[in-house]
Design a protein around this motif. Structure first.
Motif, short mmCIF file in Angstrom:
data_model
loop_
_atom_site.label_atom_id
_atom_site.label_comp_id
_atom_site.label_asym_id
_atom_site.label_seq_id
_atom_site.Cartn_x
_atom_site.Cartn_y
_atom_site.Cartn_z
N VAL A 35 49.38 -14.23 -41.98
CA VAL A 35 49.15 -14.87 -43.26
C VAL A 35 48.35 -16.15 -42.99
CG1 VAL A 35 50.18 -15.83 -45.34
CG2 VAL A 35 51.34 -13.98 -44.12
N CYS A 36 47.19 -16.28 -43.64
CA CYS A 36 46.29 -17.41 -43.38
C CYS A 36 46.33 -18.38 -44.56
CB CYS A 36 44.86 -16.91 -43.19
SG CYS A 36 44.66 -15.84 -41.75
N PRO A 37 47.01 -19.50 -44.42
CA PRO A 37 47.11 -20.46 -45.53
C PRO A 37 45.75 -21.01 -45.98
CG PRO A 37 48.74 -20.94 -43.83
CD PRO A 37 47.79 -19.93 -43.25
N SER A 38 44.82 -21.14 -45.07
CA SER A 38 43.54 -21.77 -45.44
C SER A 38 42.72 -20.87 -46.34
CB SER A 38 42.73 -22.09 -44.18
OG SER A 38 42.19 -20.91 -43.61
N GLY A 39 42.80 -19.56 -46.14
CA GLY A 39 41.99 -18.64 -46.92
C GLY A 39 40.52 -18.67 -46.57
N ARG A 40 40.13 -19.40 -45.51
CA ARG A 40 38.72 -19.46 -45.12
C ARG A 40 38.32 -18.17 -44.43
NH1 ARG A 40 40.20 -24.78 -43.29
NH2 ARG A 40 40.22 -23.95 -41.16
N PRO A 41 37.10 -17.68 -44.66
CA PRO A 41 36.69 -16.41 -44.07
C PRO A 41 36.74 -16.43 -42.55
CG PRO A 41 34.84 -17.51 -45.16
CD PRO A 41 36.07 -18.23 -45.58
N GLU A 42 36.38 -17.57 -41.92
CA GLU A 42 36.38 -17.61 -40.46
C GLU A 42 37.80 -17.51 -39.90
OE1 GLU A 42 35.74 -21.92 -41.93
OE2 GLU A 42 35.15 -19.86 -42.47
N ASP A 43 38.80 -18.06 -40.63
CA ASP A 43 40.18 -17.96 -40.16
C ASP A 43 40.72 -16.55 -40.32
OD1 ASP A 43 40.13 -20.66 -39.55
OD2 ASP A 43 40.97 -21.27 -41.49
N LEU A 44 40.41 -15.94 -41.45
CA LEU A 44 40.81 -14.55 -41.65
C LEU A 44 40.14 -13.64 -40.61
CD1 LEU A 44 40.53 -14.52 -45.54
CD2 LEU A 44 42.65 -14.14 -44.28
N ALA A 45 38.85 -13.88 -40.35
CA ALA A 45 38.13 -13.07 -39.37
C ALA A 45 38.73 -13.24 -37.98
CB ALA A 45 36.65 -13.45 -39.37
N HIS A 46 39.13 -14.46 -37.63
CA HIS A 46 39.73 -14.70 -36.33
C HIS A 46 40.99 -13.85 -36.15
CE1 HIS A 46 41.13 -16.79 -32.75
NE2 HIS A 46 42.29 -17.02 -33.36
N ARG A 47 41.83 -13.77 -37.19
CA ARG A 47 43.05 -12.98 -37.10
C ARG A 47 42.73 -11.48 -37.01
NH1 ARG A 47 46.97 -15.99 -35.04
NH2 ARG A 47 47.77 -17.60 -36.46
N VAL A 48 41.72 -11.04 -37.73
CA VAL A 48 41.32 -9.63 -37.64
C VAL A 48 40.89 -9.29 -36.23
CG1 VAL A 48 39.66 -7.91 -38.42
CG2 VAL A 48 40.72 -9.45 -40.08
N VAL A 49 40.10 -10.18 -35.62
CA VAL A 49 39.62 -9.95 -34.25
C VAL A 49 40.81 -9.84 -33.29
CG1 VAL A 49 38.38 -10.98 -32.31
CG2 VAL A 49 37.35 -10.99 -34.59
N GLU A 50 41.81 -10.71 -33.46
CA GLU A 50 42.99 -10.66 -32.60
C GLU A 50 43.62 -9.27 -32.62
OE1 GLU A 50 45.97 -13.75 -32.46
OE2 GLU A 50 44.68 -15.05 -33.68
N LEU A 51 43.69 -8.67 -33.79
CA LEU A 51 44.31 -7.35 -33.90
C LEU A 51 43.40 -6.25 -33.38
CD1 LEU A 51 46.03 -7.62 -37.41
CD2 LEU A 51 47.13 -7.59 -35.18
N LEU A 52 42.11 -6.33 -33.69
CA LEU A 52 41.19 -5.29 -33.25
C LEU A 52 41.05 -5.26 -31.73
CD1 LEU A 52 38.29 -5.45 -35.88
CD2 LEU A 52 40.31 -3.98 -35.85
N GLU A 53 41.18 -6.40 -31.08
CA GLU A 53 41.00 -6.46 -29.63
C GLU A 53 42.27 -6.11 -28.85
OE1 GLU A 53 39.48 -10.35 -28.83
OE2 GLU A 53 37.40 -9.79 -29.30
N ASP A 54 43.39 -5.94 -29.54
CA ASP A 54 44.65 -5.69 -28.84
C ASP A 54 45.38 -4.54 -29.54
OD1 ASP A 54 47.12 -5.70 -27.60
OD2 ASP A 54 47.27 -7.89 -27.53
N ALA A 55 45.10 -3.30 -29.10
CA ALA A 55 45.70 -2.13 -29.73
C ALA A 55 47.22 -2.14 -29.60
CB ALA A 55 45.13 -0.85 -29.10
#
Length: 758
Positions: free
Chosen positions: A690-710
């Protein structure tokens, strides 16, 4: 009424189901008869005698023969059959007569009323005139059905088209669409049985087998099936499973070269599982049982584009549809499936998912039992039936294919057999049947009075329903029905189920004062999430002691992780599901995808949904390689394919996003903005982010974390599944509603299931 430790037991009824032949009792109504017996009623089956009587008796049903009943129409013999039927019904001392089939439906309703049966109910399994038939035939059939309907207390329809056709002749509030179903325990894929059946038929493993199931009559598409057989004889074996029918002399002269005819079998799940393609080329259906059975067994199907078949699924998603009476078109579509194994697999899997979600015969049978009780209670027939359960009316503005209606309908279904409480779904304003399948459609015209904010006709209609149903509790699902519930409830307790965070709306002083007043008149306000509960207390001034939290719920049978036949997409798919409107911020989703593209992340992206912003998003979506899928009925499949669900809603526009529950049950981790209700579903860092900031770069950072770690994705998905299965299923929330109603009416409910998750 008697009571025991399990709760009050309604008086046993003497219920008779009437069909023309015993085959219909055994095969068409077997599950419904079993449900009636399990409910403790004395059940009688009335029909002409035949080879299925023993199977009817094995269900615990007494068979009463009327030997003069036949399927074919003949005035002289039908007059004798009517006389015998009337004499039989009068001798049985029935509480309820439930008629089925076209001929016995007409004769039985009239005979039952003349014989003095207290409750007469009819199920229309399909009108026996098609829209393309002559005007004279349609006028005769519809007129006869309209006359017969005046002799019944309630009309049940298996499809909405038949109800719409007869609506001018039906009494208001005395009819509903119930759909149809099959025994989902029995009808399931049976690969081993399928191999055995193929061996018995002499069909090799590498041969393709196309089949149909049903009586051997022309109206089942015998000639068109034969034409397809002739055209495709070099590509597949064609088999027709079912008995000959002596009522159709023309069937014996039809060209059937190449078809292998097999007499009726009892191992039908194995027969369906033996087929590569199931075909039903019928001209007329009420709601095709054979097609539902095939769907439940995961077999790809080709059906005619008629009412009664269209309801089984959507063309190109769950099945294929062809014009009736067109053998060439049938052959063409069957050939397409024979040449494409992947298409067959996709359609079969989608058909089974739809069957599990919509075709449970036991749920349909429960509606019949509920109808008997409602009619008996309305007529004051205490000797026939007495239902002392607490009655709860769930009130919604109209029936729509939206989340509130889906949840209310499933909640009602989950509580259908409760021994202490009776839950009914009510719609105020007119409209076609949709996801809710309302028990009581009040049918108030939706016009200027409604748009002005308050329609007194809706108040009067709801007040009458509360009185006739002797409602103890009235639940307003949302702000619009709350006005009518408070005005119409009388002595019934009002519950306001608040599902949305309408901060902008409540910022208007007049609206805030109105809803403070209405909430104050409610016995309890139920919030769908902790955020909503806080708003109810802080903005509407409701004491915390009057606020409960009962979250949304979804069906874990529909939403579940990938099975052996499912795989996550590669490259990984990032998915958006929601209305394309400002509150959902679909543009923010595209901002996140743009950020991910700039980082060189290999992914696919898609958006499910429609709305006013779609046109403005289309060009940028194409540029970013984001597929706009529109409204889809296969969302469960898409969630099993995706790797991450991304929710971008604005902070004050949600109550509890149902798609997060759907994703959790599907074992799919989410990345979400901090919208209201999100944290009731998602535990940040454990089941998603859950990203409190709602900024696209913060949301994208969390998506990358999941995509890079199956491994992390899988672990989060497993935890999300466990949490949602424990707290956020329809069954779990139904238990909380039972407790709430029991508390309001001071009737104890045994402890079971999960409590609130605040």
């Amino acid at each position: 009424m008697t009571t025991n430790s399990e709760g009050p037991t309604p008086r046993s009824l003497r219920v008779a189901h009437l069909t023309t032949v015993d085959m219909s009792l055994a095969l068409l109504l077997g599950t419904e008869l079993s449900v009636d017996v399990e409910a403790g009623h004395e059940v009688v089956g009335i029909s002409a005698p035949g080879p299925y009587v023993e199977r009817v008796a094995a269900l615990g049903v007494t068979h009463v023969p009327v030997r003069t009943l036949t399927r074919s129409w003949a005035p002289a013999s039908d007059l004798a059959a009517f006389r015998d039927l009337f004499t039989t019904i009068r001798s049985l001392d029935l509480d309820v007569l439930h008629t089925h089939n076209p001929k016995t439906g007409v004769m039985g309703r009239i005979a039952g009323r003349l014989a003095g049966v207290p409750v007469v109910v009819n199920t229309c399994h399909g009108l026996w005139a098609r829209p393309e038939d002559s005007l004279a035939k349609r006028a005769f059939v519809y007129g006869l059905e309209g006359i017969a309907a005046r002799f019944s207390d309630y009309e049940l329809f298996q499809n909405a088209a038949d109800e719409a056709t007869l609506r001018p002749a039906l009494r208001r509030g005395r009819h509903r669409v119930v759909g149809n179903g099959v025994d989902l325990v029995r009808f399931t894929p049976d690969p081993a049985g399928g191999r055995r059946v193929r061996a018995e038929l002499g069909v090799a493993d590498d041969e393709l087998l196309v089949g149909t199931i049903g009586r051997r009559v022309r109206e089942k598409g015998l000639e068109e099936f034969a034409e397809a057989t002739s055209a495709l004889a070099d590509r597949a074996t064609f088999v027709w499973v079912g008995p000959e029918d002596g009522t159709d002399a023309a069937a014996g002269t039809a060209r059937t070269t190449g078809i292998r005819f097999v007499d009726e079998r009892t191992d039908m799940p194995a027969v369906y599982s033996a087929l590569d393609v199931f075909v039903l080329a019928s001209y007329r259906e009420g709601f095709s049982r054979a097609a539902m059975e095939a769907a439940a067994c995961g077999v790809p199907t080709v059906l005619t584009d008629i009412r009664g078949c269209r309801e089984v699924g959507d063309d190109g998603i769950h099945l294929r549809l062809v014009p009736p009476g067109d053998g060439r078109a049938l052959a063409s579509v069957v050939a397409e499936l024979l040449e494409d194994p992947a298409l067959r697999e996709r359609l079969g899997a989608a058909a089974r998912e739809r069957a599990l979600a919509h075709f449970d015969q036991r749920a349909v049978a429960a509606v019949s039992l509920q109808t008997y009780r409602e009619v008996a209670q309305r007529k004051g027939l205490e000797a026939a039936a007495r239902d002392d359960r607490v009655t709860v009316l769930h009130v919604l503005p109209a029936d729509l294919d939206r989340g509130a209606q889906v949840y209310a309908g499933r909640l009602r279904d989950a509580l259908a057999t409760d021994p202490e409480q009776r839950h009914l779904a009510v719609t105020l304003f007119e409209g076609p049947p949709a996801a809710l399948r309302a028990d009581l459609g009040l049918g108030v015209p939706s016009g200027g009075l409604r748009r002005s904010g308050f329609d007194t006709r809706a108040v009067r209609a709801l007040r009458r329903a509360v009185r006739e149903e002797r409602a103890d509790v009235v639940v307003a699902h949302g702000g619009e029905p709350l006005k009518y519930c408070v005005a119409a409830a009388g002595r019934a307790r009002v519950v306001y189920y608040k599902v949305g965070l309408s901060s902008a709306e409540l910022a208007r002083p007049s609206r805030r004062r109105l809803y403070r007043f209405l909430s104050g008149r409610s016995a309890r306000v139920v919030a769908v999430s902790g955020s909503i509960a806080e708003q109810v207390h802080e903005v509407l001034g409701v004491p915390r002691s009057k606020v409960s939290v009962i979250p949304n719920g979804r069906d874990p049978g529909t939403y579940h992780p990938p099975t052996d036949g499912d795989v996550r997409a590669e490259p990984p798919l990032v998915l958006f599901v929601g209305q394309l409107e400002p509150g959902k911020q679909p543009g923010l989703f595209l901002d996140v995808i743009a950020d991910l593209r700039s980082r060189g992340v290999d992914l696919e992206a898609a958006m499910v949904g429609d709305g006013p912003l779609r046109a403005g998003l289309a060009q940028r979506a194409r540029t970013l390689g984001v597929e706009l899928l529109g409204v889809r009925t296969d969302v469960p499949d898409l969630l099993r394919t995706a790797s991450v669900l991304l929710l971008t809603s604005a902070a004050a526009t949600e109550g509890m996003p149902g798609v997060l529950i759907e994703a959790g049950l599907s074992g799919l981790p989410v990345v979400s903005s901090d919208a209201a209700g999100v944290r009731d579903v998602v535990i940040d860092g454990e089941t998603g982010f859950v990203c409190p900031s709602g900024r696209p770069e913060d949301l994208a950072h969390r998506v990358v974390e999941l995509l890079e770690d199956a491994g992390r994705r899988t672990a989060m998905g497993d935890r999300a599944r466990a949490r949602c299965s424990a707290h956020l299923t329809v069954e779990a929330t139904a238990t909380q509603w039972r407790r709430l109603v029991a508390d309001l009416t001071e009737k104890a409910v045994p402890a079971a299931g999960q409590g609130p998750i605040l």
